[in-house]
Design an enzyme around this catalytic site. Structure first.
Site, PDB file in Angstrom:
ATOM      1  N   LYS A 141     -17.208  -0.413   6.986  1.00 54.92           N
ATOM      2  CA  LYS A 141     -17.739  -1.439   6.078  1.00 54.92           C
ATOM      3  C   LYS A 141     -19.254  -1.308   5.944  1.00 54.92           C
ATOM      4  O   LYS A 141     -19.803  -1.414   4.846  1.00 54.92           O
ATOM      5  CB  LYS A 141     -17.354  -2.823   6.602  1.00 54.92           C
ATOM      6  CG  LYS A 141     -17.573  -3.925   5.594  1.00 54.92           C
ATOM      7  CD  LYS A 141     -16.916  -5.228   6.034  1.00 54.92           C
ATOM      8  CE  LYS A 141     -17.061  -6.281   4.929  1.00 54.92           C
ATOM      9  NZ  LYS A 141     -16.389  -7.543   5.298  1.00 54.92           N
ATOM     10  N   GLU A 168       0.810  -1.216   0.000  1.00 50.55           N
ATOM     11  CA  GLU A 168       0.000   0.000   0.000  1.00 50.55           C
ATOM     12  C   GLU A 168       0.846   1.270   0.000  1.00 50.55           C
ATOM     13  O   GLU A 168       0.394   2.316  -0.445  1.00 50.55           O
ATOM     14  CB  GLU A 168      -0.965   0.013   1.192  1.00 50.55           C
ATOM     15  CG  GLU A 168      -2.076  -1.037   1.107  1.00 50.55           C
ATOM     16  CD  GLU A 168      -1.660  -2.389   1.662  1.00 50.55           C
ATOM     17  OE1 GLU A 168      -0.448  -2.599   1.928  1.00 50.55           O
ATOM     18  OE2 GLU A 168      -2.552  -3.253   1.829  1.00 50.55           O
ATOM     19  N   PHE A 218     -10.832  -6.925  14.837  1.00 48.39           N
ATOM     20  CA  PHE A 218      -9.804  -7.401  13.923  1.00 48.39           C
ATOM     21  C   PHE A 218      -9.523  -6.337  12.853  1.00 48.39           C
ATOM     22  O   PHE A 218     -10.443  -5.829  12.227  1.00 48.39           O
ATOM     23  CB  PHE A 218     -10.253  -8.704  13.262  1.00 48.39           C
ATOM     24  CG  PHE A 218      -9.258  -9.229  12.263  1.00 48.39           C
ATOM     25  CD1 PHE A 218      -7.989  -9.630  12.681  1.00 48.39           C
ATOM     26  CD2 PHE A 218      -9.583  -9.312  10.917  1.00 48.39           C
ATOM     27  CE1 PHE A 218      -7.064 -10.100  11.768  1.00 48.39           C
ATOM     28  CE2 PHE A 218      -8.661  -9.779   9.995  1.00 48.39           C
ATOM     29  CZ  PHE A 218      -7.402 -10.176  10.418  1.00 48.39           C
ATOM     30  N   GLN A 219      -8.271  -6.013  12.692  1.00 49.23           N
ATOM     31  CA  GLN A 219      -7.806  -5.018  11.721  1.00 49.23           C
ATOM     32  C   GLN A 219      -8.427  -3.631  11.922  1.00 49.23           C
ATOM     33  O   GLN A 219      -8.650  -2.893  10.974  1.00 49.23           O
ATOM     34  CB  GLN A 219      -8.021  -5.512  10.281  1.00 49.23           C
ATOM     35  CG  GLN A 219      -7.131  -6.710   9.985  1.00 49.23           C
ATOM     36  CD  GLN A 219      -7.044  -7.069   8.521  1.00 49.23           C
ATOM     37  OE1 GLN A 219      -7.988  -6.855   7.758  1.00 49.23           O
ATOM     38  NE2 GLN A 219      -5.913  -7.635   8.117  1.00 49.23           N
ATOM     39  N   MET A 223      24.514   8.041   0.260  1.00 46.30           N
ATOM     40  CA  MET A 223      24.484   9.348   0.898  1.00 46.30           C
ATOM     41  C   MET A 223      24.859   9.247   2.377  1.00 46.30           C
ATOM     42  O   MET A 223      25.542  10.121   2.918  1.00 46.30           O
ATOM     43  CB  MET A 223      23.099   9.994   0.730  1.00 46.30           C
ATOM     44  CG  MET A 223      23.038  11.419   1.222  1.00 46.30           C
ATOM     45  SD  MET A 223      24.247  12.477   0.396  1.00 46.30           S
ATOM     46  CE  MET A 223      23.285  13.093  -0.976  1.00 46.30           C
TER      47      MET A 223
HETATM   48  C1  LIG Z   1      12.882   5.399   4.142  1.00 48.70           C
HETATM   49  C2  LIG Z   1      14.212   6.010   4.401  1.00 48.70           C
HETATM   50  N1  LIG Z   1      15.075   5.420   5.257  1.00 48.70           N
HETATM   51  C3  LIG Z   1      16.285   5.972   5.471  1.00 48.70           C
HETATM   52  C4  LIG Z   1      16.652   7.121   4.852  1.00 48.70           C
HETATM   53  C5  LIG Z   1      18.010   7.759   5.118  1.00 48.70           C
HETATM   54  N2  LIG Z   1      18.819   7.777   3.876  1.00 48.70           N
HETATM   55  C6  LIG Z   1      18.925   8.886   3.116  1.00 48.70           C
HETATM   56  S1  LIG Z   1      19.834   8.621   1.744  1.00 48.70           S
HETATM   57  C7  LIG Z   1      20.136   7.036   2.176  1.00 48.70           C
HETATM   58  C8  LIG Z   1      20.982   6.140   1.314  1.00 48.70           C
HETATM   59  C9  LIG Z   1      20.340   5.836   0.018  1.00 48.70           C
HETATM   60  O1  LIG Z   1      21.061   4.788  -0.572  1.00 48.70           O
HETATM   61  P1  LIG Z   1      20.787   4.397  -2.060  1.00 48.70           P
HETATM   62  O2  LIG Z   1      19.340   4.170  -2.287  1.00 48.70           O
HETATM   63  O3  LIG Z   1      21.690   3.264  -2.434  1.00 48.70           O
HETATM   64  O4  LIG Z   1      21.169   5.717  -2.860  1.00 48.70           O
HETATM   65  P2  LIG Z   1      22.629   6.387  -2.996  1.00 48.70           P
HETATM   66  O5  LIG Z   1      22.739   7.430  -1.939  1.00 48.70           O
HETATM   67  O6  LIG Z   1      23.654   5.321  -2.833  1.00 48.70           O
HETATM   68  O7  LIG Z   1      22.610   6.992  -4.358  1.00 48.70           O
HETATM   69  C10 LIG Z   1      19.530   6.721   3.382  1.00 48.70           C
HETATM   70  C11 LIG Z   1      19.610   5.407   4.064  1.00 48.70           C
HETATM   71  C12 LIG Z   1      15.705   7.716   3.998  1.00 48.70           C
HETATM   72  N3  LIG Z   1      15.954   8.876   3.372  1.00 48.70           N
HETATM   73  N4  LIG Z   1      14.516   7.128   3.772  1.00 48.70           N
END
Ligand SMILES: Cc1ncc(C[n+]2csc(CCOP(=O)(O)OP(=O)(O)O)c2C)c(N)n1
Ligand SMILES: [Mg+2]
Lengths: 185, 570
Positions: free
Chosen positions: B161, B49, B111-112, B472
């Site tokens: 529902k 979802e 439930f749910q 990042m």
């Molecule tokens: C849902 C979520 N969890 C954690 C983060 C923290 N976060 C920001 S950038 C990143 C790394 C992203 O890695 P990737 O998808 O491999 O992209 P890259 O930076 O390597 O291009 C993380 C963990 C986030 N922005 N969103």
């Protein structure tokens, strides 16, 4: 400068509206000092009086945020408007044979009322500004305050204007001149 | 004639112009699903979802129309939370419809049962708990209106529902959205005059263009305004596309990973004209030292944004396009060549060479991939990015000429956004060439939606920028945590094989010369292609303003590095 701002807020009388308003203050980190809510002269519309400590900029943001709630009809910051502010308190105070007379005298001085008399206690009702109620409580304390309840602030502006009637057609005063904010209306 | 609540739901959505919904069924929404079959609705079955909400969001951002997502009660509804928060932060108009347990069971931990209106209270513009069929039509009509009106955002309707099952007359006209009781906010004439005076006096003015340009459809007037007054334009991440990248007055992106000359220009400006942007901390850096010499004019539809982060000298609350159209005839023609030349001279020292002229060093850099993708798609693709380094490289190296040609999660920074949002975008604009540019980390958060792509036979291309890291975060660890790579290296599957498992086409690219051919092959191929670009692992995004630092205190690209910052005109 941080002041207590008083807002009169008209809202639709629907389930969850109080929660929405309270949640807004929580979410944005504004601290509510007091919040009262009750029916108005118009069915389906409730009126809240909200007192909150805020500086000018935050006070404007609070108003803007309140307006973003769909169930909010009108918001008025009456802090600087001529208005009547009241709080109601009921105070249960210990009153022995000896002290009863003195307590009654204080009640008189504060133009409060005794609404219940028991062998060892009195219940005193007072309406007035928060300051006045605070002072009464101070002078009653030595006798022993057993229990107390306060409504929180309610407010109404002086004069013939009706806040609900102006909903949707507020005055065109600018909210802040020095900040140059023009959500004029 | 009486209709069931479920029928009213679809009848109203269809009449509101909804033709596609993204959803996932379950017990509490079953009556609605059953009734759906009798209405001209395309239902896209998602795999989670969260995906449905991002698809609705991508659909909305690509088209400007309201996107609709549907889920069941409890876990179906809670799975939507991330997508709703994403849409809220980026002002995207979506309507989420959730089933709820029977009204007699509410409050009994049935439930749910989840109090989803309670859960989503702070992350929706508004939400509804509907327990009677009579209330469905007004809720739908008002929800669509609220989602799209003013500053757009998500609205959730939770329908029990029994409200779906019971019948009543549909009163379409009676369900018209209640007159908006808000005081009409018309800007004060004085403020127009004050803004114009500031513009007139300014020697070093700068327009900060945000998402509001797209949301109010102000591209044309912003351009006319900038050209007439001769004022350069800097973009926020979500503003990209609102002003053509190739326009001589476009400086590029501002903020944490903005080009050095853009941030320097902001710090040196004597006037900032903020057009539909909100001074997010990712674009201002340290507020105490932000644009210290600049007067600020803020044109913004949401009064709650005024003086929130940055105190402004003139605020004009209103729809950006309307406001600019009123201002434009009064704006004096300007000549700011001196200021523009000065900014251009800044480029000289950051823009050493264009990356396209870089000799192939044998390494594949993500910046090359994005640059070549831009080149091979003539800069005309609709790109949907995820969150991380690749997102910033895309913003830096893919030059967007058109509005709604970059869709990305800015405010919430939601990893996993790109793939489902690209699906929504493609469905909204079937003729657009849609590319998802996504990190190896974020792709794996929602890659189950490859199943949706396969089932819907969509033609989307997916560029995975595979650096083997949560890049990042790794970069922050490199800069600020002594290269201690806690929980950032990734062991990845073979993405090309994964695509094949779904009946899609996969490819792997490891060398620069193979980039453009792979992109061209994907474009020529009917159907979705997943390209696994295996790029340099420990590359970093430059320049970088560390979080909370002064905007001019950028970490610049070390000169030894084989990639240089881009030049202004590619
Ligand atoms: C849902 C979520 N969890 C954690 C983060 C923290 N976060 C920001 S950038 C990143 C790394 C992203 O890695 P990737 O998808 O491999 O992209 P890259 O930076 O390597 O291009 C993380 C963990 C986030 N922005 N969103
Ligand atoms: Mg990565």
């Amino acid at each position: 400068m941080i002041d207590t701002h008083t807002y009169v807020v008209y809202v639709e009388d629907r389930p969850g509206v109080l929660n929405r308003v309270a949640s807004l203050f929580r979410r944005r980190g504004f601290n509510i000092e007091s919040l009262t809510v009750g029916h108005t002269e118009r069915p389906g519309i409730s009126r809240m009086t909200i007192a909150v400590k805020a500086d000018r900029t935050d006070a404007q943001r609070i108003e803007a945020h309140l307006y973003k709630l769909v169930n909010v009809i009108s918001v008025e910051d009456i802090t600087t408007a001529p208005s009547v502010l009241r709080d109601l308190a009921m105070i249960k105070v210990a009153a022995t044979q000896e002290s009863r007379g003195e307590v009654m005298q204080l009640v008189e001085v504060f133009r409060a009322r005794v609404v219940d008399v028991a062998p060892d206690s009195l219940v005193i009702e007072i309406t007035g500004t928060e300051d006045k109620i605070d002072s009464l409580i101070e002078v009653l304390r030595p006798y022993g305050v057993i229990e107390m309840v306060r409504t929180g602030r309610v407010a109404i502006t002086r004069g013939t204007k009706n806040g609900a009637a102006t909903a949707g057609a507020r005055s065109s005063a600018r909210l802040s001149d020095d900040a140059g904010v023009s959500h004029s209306v | 004639m009486k209709l069931t609540g479920a029928q009213i739901l679809w009848e109203c959505l269809v009449r509101e112009g909804v033709s596609t919904v993204f959803g996932y069924p379950g017990g509490a929404i079953l009556p609605a699903y059953d009734a759906m079959l009798d209405y001209p609705i395309r239902h896209v079955l998602v795999r989670h979802e969260q995906g449905a909400t991002h698809m609705a969001d991508g659909y909305a951002r690509a088209s400007g129309k309201v996107g609709v997502a549907v889920a069941t009660s409890g876990p179906g509804a809670t799975n939507m939370v991330t997508g709703i928060a994403t849409a809220m932060m980026d002002s995207s108009p979506i309507v989420c419809i959730t089933g709820q347990v029977g009204s007699h069971l509410i409050g009994y931990d049935a439930f749910q049962e989840t109090d989803i209106t309670g859960v989503t209270l702070p992350i929706t513009k508004h939400n509804y708990l509907v327990t009677r069929p009579e209330d469905i039509a007004p809720a739908i009509r008002e929800a669509v209106y609220i989602a799209a009106h003013g500053r757009p955002g998500p609205v959730l309707i939770d329908i029990t529902k029994d409200a779906q099952q019971r019948s009543c007359e549909l009163d379409w006209d009676g369900a018209v959205p209640r007159p908006h009781k808000r005081p009409e906010r018309r800007p004060h004439p004085d403020d127009y005059a004050r803004a114009l005076a500031l513009i007139d006096q300014a020697k070093r003015p700068l327009i900060l263009g945000g998402h509001g340009i797209m949301l109010s459809g102000a591209m044309k007037v912003v351009r006319e305004f900038a050209e007439r007054a001769h004022i350069p334009v800097a973009m926020t991440l979500l503003g990209i596309g609102g002003f053509p990248a190739s326009h001589p007055l476009n400086l590029g992106m501002m903020g944490m990973h903005g080009e050095a000359w853009v941030n320097t220009a902001i710090q040196e400006a004597d006037l900032l004209l903020a057009f539909g942007m909100r001074f997010d901390d990712r674009v201002t850096g340290n507020l105490k030292t932000y644009a210290p010499n600049a007067k600020k004019v803020h044109i913004e539809i949401d009064p709650a944004e005024i003086n929130k982060n940055v105190r402004v000298d003139v605020a004009i609350v209103g729809d950006l396009r309307n406001v600019l159209e009123e201002l434009l005839p009064h704006v004096a023609e300007g000549d700011r060549s001196e200021w523009l030349d000065w900014i251009a001279s800044l480029k000289g020292d950051s823009a050493v060479r264009d990356i396209q002229n870089m000799p192939d060093s044998g390494h594949l850099y993500a910046a090359h991939v994005v640059h070549d993708l831009w080149h091979a798609t003539d800069g005309s693709a609709l790109v949907v990015t995820d969150v991380g380094q690749h997102q910033m490289w895309e913003a830096q190296y893919y030059k967007h000429e058109h509005p709604r040609s970059l869709i990305t999660s800015g405010g919430l920074g939601t990893m996993g956004f790109a793939l489902p949002a690209a699906i929504g975008a493609k469905i909204a604009r079937p003729d657009a060439e849609v590319w998802a540019v996504v990190g190896d980390g974020g792709f794996q958060m929602t890659m189950a939606e490859l199943g949706t792509i396969a089932q819907e036979r969509l033609d989307i291309n997916i560029a995975i920028i595979n650096n083997g890291y949560l890049g990042m975060v790794r970069q922050w660890q490199e800069f600020f945590y002594e290269r201690r790579y806690a929980a950032t290296p990734l062991l990845n599957p073979d993405f090309a094989k994964l695509a094949a498992a779904y009946g899609l086409t996969g490819a792997t690219v490891m060398k620069r010369p193979d980039v453009i051919p792979a992109v061209q092959a994907a474009r020529a191929h009917r159907g979705t292609v997943v390209i696994d670009f295996q790029v340099e692992q420990e590359d970093s995004v430059f320049p970088m303003v560390p979080a909370g630092a002064d905007l001019h205190a950028m970490i610049r690209r070390p000169s030894a590095s084989p990639i240089v910052e881009t030049s202004a005109d590619p």
